[in-house]
Write an enzyme that holds these catalytic residues in place. Structure first.
Site, short mmCIF file in Angstrom:
data_model
loop_
_atom_site.label_atom_id
_atom_site.label_comp_id
_atom_site.label_asym_id
_atom_site.label_seq_id
_atom_site.Cartn_x
_atom_site.Cartn_y
_atom_site.Cartn_z
N CYS A 139 0.83 -1.21 0.00
CA CYS A 139 0.00 0.00 0.00
C CYS A 139 0.87 1.26 0.00
CB CYS A 139 -0.94 -0.01 1.21
SG CYS A 139 -2.00 1.45 1.27
N CYS A 142 -0.44 4.11 2.12
CA CYS A 142 -0.26 3.92 3.58
C CYS A 142 1.21 4.12 3.97
CB CYS A 142 -0.64 2.51 4.02
SG CYS A 142 -2.11 1.84 3.26
N ASP A 143 2.12 3.56 3.21
CA ASP A 143 3.50 3.43 3.68
C ASP A 143 4.52 4.27 2.93
OD1 ASP A 143 2.64 1.62 5.58
OD2 ASP A 143 2.82 -0.09 4.21
#
Ligand code: NDP
Length: 315
Positions: A139, A142-143
């Site tokens: 992701c 997200c990261d």
């Protein structure tokens, strides 16, 4: 409990990610007394994430598993009953919806909220597992932020990979995009954007052999399937964007879904093609896939379920 000893619920929620627990908070506060089945991975995809920094309300960020524990506590505070079990079979043929647990218990419900989520596809390399959360991620949104300023690799060639490569290119000086064929599956406009980005280098006919590193990712070893040459690209992050699989297999005989298995909901609602069955979260969303959007649709599903029960004069 119905006459024949089979439990009858007003609302059963299947799945325990942000969508399921948010549906549970709303349904329990509306007195639907929901029963929630967590499924095989209680907490869902966030359980394999570390810091979540893009969920509103956590100014200092939160660990994914902690956030899911908070969601669960909030749902239980209003009376949601949580069962750590899988649902393995459903029958949506009648007005009363039937479901079965893995242990074979049959339960009936007036409404069902599906929030079974989706699972990221992985390459299946042992090194991918070794570096999970230590530089390997599925992701970018997200990261990606944790790797800003660092060189990164991304594998995949669909719209998700293209979108995520572009997202990463705003954080990273150089994104190495690994494409296994000599063309991309992504839509033309997305391909054009990727090709135009100065700091995205596309490696055609390139397969990933191994993720390399010590405590954290340091490089990726790749193989060109046309020239048979191997090479190593130094990177700090390795993003896998080769698609997701919605966890909707048990519904295939009953609910409309697209080719990939994502549940189809009626516009501006969480209604499926079966009355009283609602779908929320990643099981019906292949575009946004965020904790906050999943939570939003979980809320919608509980409100839709409550309205349905009121219209049918069940509550
Ligand atoms: P896709 O299934 O479309 O693409 C998966 C990609 O991963 C393909 O390019 C495939 O390669 C590659 N791949 C699969 N397995 C491997 C492997 N083992 N090694 C290397 N590469 C591999 O998934 P997406 O998640 O990209 O998209 C899913 C759906 O969601 C699509 O319909 C897409 O259009 C849609 N979507 C729409 C968006 C939007 O509208 N904004 C954003 C994101 C997705 P190959 O081509 O060789 O099979």
């Amino acid at each position: 409990m119905s006459n024949n000893g089979i439990a009858h619920e007003k609302c059963i929620i299947i799945g325990s990610g942000p969508a399921g627990y948010t549906a549970a908070v709303y349904a329990s506060r509306a007195n639907l007394e929901p029963l929630l089945f967590t499924g095989q991975e209680p907490g869902g995809q966030l359980m394999i994430t570390t810091d979540v920094e893009n969920y509103p309300g956590y100014p200092d960020g939160v660990m994914g598993p902690q956030m899911m524990e908070d969601f669960k506590k909030q749902a239980e505070r209003f009376g949601t009953r949580v069962r750590l079990e899988m649902i393995t079979k459903v029958d949506f043929s009648g007005p009363v919806h039937k479901i079965w647990t893995e242990a074979g218990e049959e339960l009936h419900a007036d409404t069902i909220i599906i929030s079974t989520g989706a699972s990221a596809r992985w390459l299946g390399l042992p090194s991918e597992q070794t570096f999970m959360n230590k530089g390997v991620s599925a992701c970018a949104v997200c990261d990606g932020f944790f790797f800003r300023g660092q060189e990164l690799a991304i594998v995949g060639a669909g719209d998700t990979a293209a979108e995520e490569a572009l997202y990463l290119s705003k954080l990273s000086p150089q994104v190495h995009m690994l494409v296994r064929r000599d063309e991309m599956r992504a839509s033309k406009i997305m391909q054009d954007r990727v090709k135009k980005a100065e700091n995205i280098k596309i490696y055609w006919n390139t397969e990933t052999k191994e993720v390399l590193g010590g405590d954290e990712v340091e490089a990726v070893r790749v193989y060109n399937n046309k020239t048979n040459e191997e090479s190593t690209i130094p990177v700090k992050g390795f993003f896998v964007a080769i698609g997701h699989k919605p966890n909707t297999g048990i519904f295939k005989d009953w609910l409309e879904m697209d080719e990939a298995g994502y549940l189809i909901t009626k516009p501006k609602s969480t209604k499926t093609n079966i009355e009283g069955v609602f779908a929320s979260g990643d099981a019906q969303d292949n575009i946004y896939r965020q904790a906050v959007t999943a939570a939003g649709t979980g809320c919608m599903a509980a409100l839709d379920a409550e309205r349905y029960l009121t219209e049918k004069e069940i509550i």
